[in-house]
Design a protein around this motif. Structure first.
Motif, short mmCIF file in Angstrom:
data_model
loop_
_atom_site.label_atom_id
_atom_site.label_comp_id
_atom_site.label_asym_id
_atom_site.label_seq_id
_atom_site.Cartn_x
_atom_site.Cartn_y
_atom_site.Cartn_z
N VAL A 594 0.78 -1.18 0.10
CA VAL A 594 0.04 0.17 -0.09
C VAL A 594 0.94 1.30 -0.17
O VAL A 594 1.83 1.35 0.82
CB VAL A 594 -0.88 0.15 1.41
N ARG A 595 0.57 2.16 -0.96
CA ARG A 595 1.01 3.35 -0.74
C ARG A 595 0.24 4.46 -0.27
O ARG A 595 -1.14 4.36 -0.70
CB ARG A 595 1.36 3.93 -2.25
N THR A 600 2.04 8.37 4.37
CA THR A 600 2.83 8.65 3.08
C THR A 600 3.76 7.64 2.63
O THR A 600 4.10 7.58 1.50
CB THR A 600 3.39 10.03 3.00
N ASN A 601 4.08 6.66 3.27
CA ASN A 601 4.98 5.72 3.18
C ASN A 601 4.40 4.73 2.16
O ASN A 601 3.22 4.48 2.38
CB ASN A 601 5.42 4.96 4.56
N VAL A 602 5.36 3.87 1.51
CA VAL A 602 5.00 2.67 0.90
C VAL A 602 5.16 1.41 1.95
O VAL A 602 6.45 1.27 2.37
CB VAL A 602 5.70 2.63 -0.41
N ARG A 603 4.22 0.46 2.07
CA ARG A 603 4.47 -0.61 2.85
C ARG A 603 4.05 -1.69 2.42
O ARG A 603 2.93 -1.80 1.71
CB ARG A 603 3.70 -0.28 4.46
N ARG A 704 -1.18 -8.03 -3.65
CA ARG A 704 -2.20 -6.95 -4.36
C ARG A 704 -1.48 -5.95 -3.97
O ARG A 704 -1.04 -5.40 -2.82
CB ARG A 704 -3.54 -7.14 -3.58
N PHE A 705 -1.68 -4.87 -5.06
CA PHE A 705 -0.93 -3.37 -4.96
C PHE A 705 -2.08 -2.44 -4.76
O PHE A 705 -3.12 -2.50 -5.85
CB PHE A 705 -0.09 -3.34 -6.26
N THR A 706 -2.14 -1.62 -4.07
CA THR A 706 -3.06 -0.63 -3.92
C THR A 706 -2.41 0.91 -3.90
O THR A 706 -1.44 1.30 -3.25
CB THR A 706 -3.83 -0.48 -2.38
#
Length: 710
Positions: A594-595, A600-603, A704-706
């Motif tokens: 998740v971005r 505001t990080n990408v985790r 899964r990318f969000t």
């Protein structure tokens, strides 16, 4: 006991007489009956039963029968426990059982006086209750002729064996038992007593040490034959959401008045704050944790045992088999660290005839609520953590080689391995450690013999090498005294931080004002005041991390799984809110990257547990943010990471996993690390920080990318 099963007939008739007439037992429990045959036949064994399942009698009755039938002499049975308080609690019971056959039992640990020790050495008891540390101290003491004292040893009972096996105390225990067996000159029967664990056969193999595969062995666990776990009715396990520790005190005050309640907290600081709040509300409250003095804890536990309408607030110190009388209720603040701990705590209730086992969870934040629900979900499925010894205990190897040289004065430089019979880490793999000990002056070598060197004298020689045999020590703390009465210990930081006005401590549920600090002797003098005290400690309860299994269960809870227990309206509302706020972080078909979202990080939300995430962070160095501390649930990726780059980096990572990096400061927490080469000390910690299986599982799941790259 007419018509009793055949195994019972093998017990000594005098013992059976007292079981029937003195104890008034019409029959033995299944565990006690099934243990008779293997123990009388000399097999090594692990006896498994829930808390209060009669394990002590299951081990002691056959051994006492064999002692009488075979006319054992001298100290023939050792009863080893992880806690001195547990030994103190067991002594009267074992003194009673031994007296039935004209035998004796005695206690030997750090609090036993010198005159009493001299009497034990002069008149050896048939059963000696001790800790592994005290046992090793006897082996190295110049005041104990260990070969003569232990010459009659036939059997060793290890109580709460699961509490040893899961950490370095287990490696220390095994190593000491191997040395002791060599002193005795023959195999010694080993019997472990344990609560339910997930891998009992593995635990038995571990306990046998060098005898594994060479001696008969059996797990005795009648309750595990049941096809499915026996759960208390749902109404007897409840989960509530109260929002704060102060609110927990309000609920405890209002509920179950007139009953005896044991409340478990996950830190000493929580124990102190909750105890203070309960007393302020007029509840008769006692406290128990590791930083209270022995006398303070004993007074609290005795008063609690004799009282009725009262509460005792404790850390895990009251989790093991110490008897605190007839309990009505167990209350848990947030969640314990493991299903095994919950089983121990649940087993504190339901001992009285007609009563039932029960536990009320009072969760004080969202994380605590989810952790409690996850733990109960696993418990409801009959899952319990496997007990696994920590890998690569090189620091224990170093300590053991030094202790052996202290014990024997001189040891052949080619013969030292024989003392451990080829036991795992004490075999050929220990050669580099011994070379380092010689090179650094911890050991001297002359004429093919090894002996204690000047560096070992300098570092560990204080008070006859007491620091060498005290393998596990707490961080330095200041002793707190009111007049001549010791209250307990406190973190030095509370005595050095800047404060406005008088310096006040919270200890034993009471606020104290500091009147004088003796810095050289690490003592702090106080007097009681009405309030304003602060409590702080490091160690257990601070910065706990969850396992892969518990973190995965938390993910299931957020995806909608409810444990089959009673959730109050407040708990259901809070759980629904937690599920709503976490909906973008969990997915039923795999992991999520998740971005944005919460920040505001990408985790990467792996839900794999802290150790697996630490392993992934060390492995994915080109895409993971290097400036992070992994959590149980996620790791932080670089802000410019793209889905394509992520897939490329992770596609082959499962076959190239790296161990987590070790902060050099962490080595200070590894006792005897000074006796190891730095690279080996770091390798030991790195292996213990890793979870290769959990990391591999996370890497092989669909992802899964969000909002990534948008």
């Amino acid at each position: 006991m007419t018509g009793a099963p055949e195994p019972l007939d093998r017990l000594h008739p005098g013992l059976v007489h007292h079981i029937v007439n003195t104890l008034g037992w019409p029959e033995l429990r299944p565990l006690q009956e099934e243990a008779i045959e293997p123990l009388l036949d000399g097999s090594d064994a692990v006896l498994l039963a829930p808390t209060a399942g009669g394990k002590t009698e299951a081990a002691s009755f056959p051994l006492l029968s064999k002692m009488a039938q075979e006319n054992w002499t001298g100290t023939s049975v050792l009863y080893v426990c992880p806690l001195k308080a547990l030994l103190n609690n067991l002594l009267p019971r074992l003194e009673t059982y031994t007296s039935w056959l004209g035998r004796t039992a005695a206690l030997w640990h750090g609090d036993v006086s010198q005159p009493r020790r001299k009497r034990i050495l002069r008149d050896r008891p048939d059963v000696l209750l001790t800790t592994p540390e005290s046992l090793e101290a006897m082996l190295v003491s110049t005041n104990v002729d260990h070969r003569a004292f232990f010459s009659g040893l036939q059997a060793i009972v290890v109580d709460e064996v699961h509490a040893f096996a899961g950490d370095d105390r287990g490696w220390h225990l095994l190593a000491v038992l191997e040395r002791l067996q060599r002193v005795v000159g023959r195999p010694v029967q080993r019997i472990g007593l344990s609560a339910t664990v997930g891998n009992p056969d593995h635990l038995l193999t571990w306990l046998q040490g060098s005898g594994s595969g060479h001696r008969a062995a059996r797990v005795v666990a009648p309750h595990l034959r049941e096809a499915s776990p026996v759960l208390p009715p749902p109404g007897d396990i409840q989960v509530d959401y109260v929002g704060s520790l102060e609110n927990a005190a309000t609920v405890i005050t209002a509920l179950h008045r007139g009953e005896k309640r044991l409340v478990f907290c996950e830190s000493r600081r929580q124990v102190e704050k909750l105890g203070q709040s309960l007393r302020a509300k007029g509840v008769t409250t006692f406290l128990s944790h590791a930083s209270l003095s022995v006398d303070e804890r004993r007074r609290a536990e005795e008063a609690f045992t004799e009282a009725r309408d009262c509460v005792i607030v404790s850390t895990s110190t009251l989790e093991l088999g110490i008897d605190v009388g007839d309990l009505d209720r167990v209350i848990q603040v947030d969640a314990p660290a493991s299903v095994a701990s919950f089983l121990q705590r649940l087993g504190r209730t339901g001992r009285r005839s007609g009563s039932i086992r029960n536990c009320l969870f009072l969760t004080i934040d969202e994380d605590g609520l989810i952790a409690a629900a996850a733990l109960l979900l696993l418990w409801s499925r009959g899952w319990v953590e496997p007990v696994v010894a920590p890998p690569e205990p090189r620091h224990i190897v170093a300590q053991q080689v030094l202790a052996l040289c202290l014990q024997e004065h001189r040891v052949g430089d080619r013969l030292w391995q024989e003392w451990w019979g080829g036991l795992g880490p004490f075999g050929a793999s220990a050669e580099p450690i011994v070379r380092h000990l010689i090179e650094e002056g911890f050991l001297d070598r002359d004429g093919g013999m090894l002996f204690i060197g000047p560096e070992a004298e300098r570092r560990f020689g204080y008070r006859h090498f007491m620091d060498l045999t005290a393998v596990f020590t707490a961080a330095p703390e200041f002793t707190v005294l009111s007049g001549r009465t010791e209250i307990g210990t406190t973190n030095p930081a509370l005595l050095t931080e800047e404060v406005v006005g008088p310096r006040r401590l919270l200890l034993a549920g009471q606020s104290w004002q500091v009147t004088y600090i003796d810095w050289s002797r690490r003592r702090c003098f106080v007097e009681p005041v009405d309030g304003g005290g602060k409590a702080r400690w490091g160690g257990a309860g601070s910065g706990r991390t969850a396992s892969y299994e518990l973190t995965r269960a938390a993910r299931e809870v957020l995806l909608g799984a409810d444990p089959p227990v009673t959730l109050t309206g407040r708990a259901r509302t809070a759980l629904a809110q937690a599920r709503e706020s976490s909906s973008e972080l969990v997915h039923p078909d795999g992991t999520v990257v998740v971005r944005g979202g919460r920040d505001t990080n990408v985790r990467w939300w792996t839900w794999a547990g802290y150790r697996a995430n630490a392993t992934l962070t060390a492995t994915l160095t080109t895409i993971a943010d290097p400036l992070q501390r992994p959590t149980d649930t996620c790791i932080r990726l670089r802000e410019d990471a793209t889905p394509a780059e992520w897939r490329k980096v992770t596609s082959e990572a499962a076959d190239q996993l790296c161990l987590p990096a070790v902060d050099a400061r962490a080595l200070n927490g590894l006792k005897f690390n000074a006796a190891l080469p730095t690279r080996l000390a770091e390798a030991t910690l790195a292996a213990r920080l890793a979870d290769l299986d959990g990391a591999t599982a996370a890497l092989r799941e669909p992802t899964r990318f969000t909002a990534l790259g948008q």
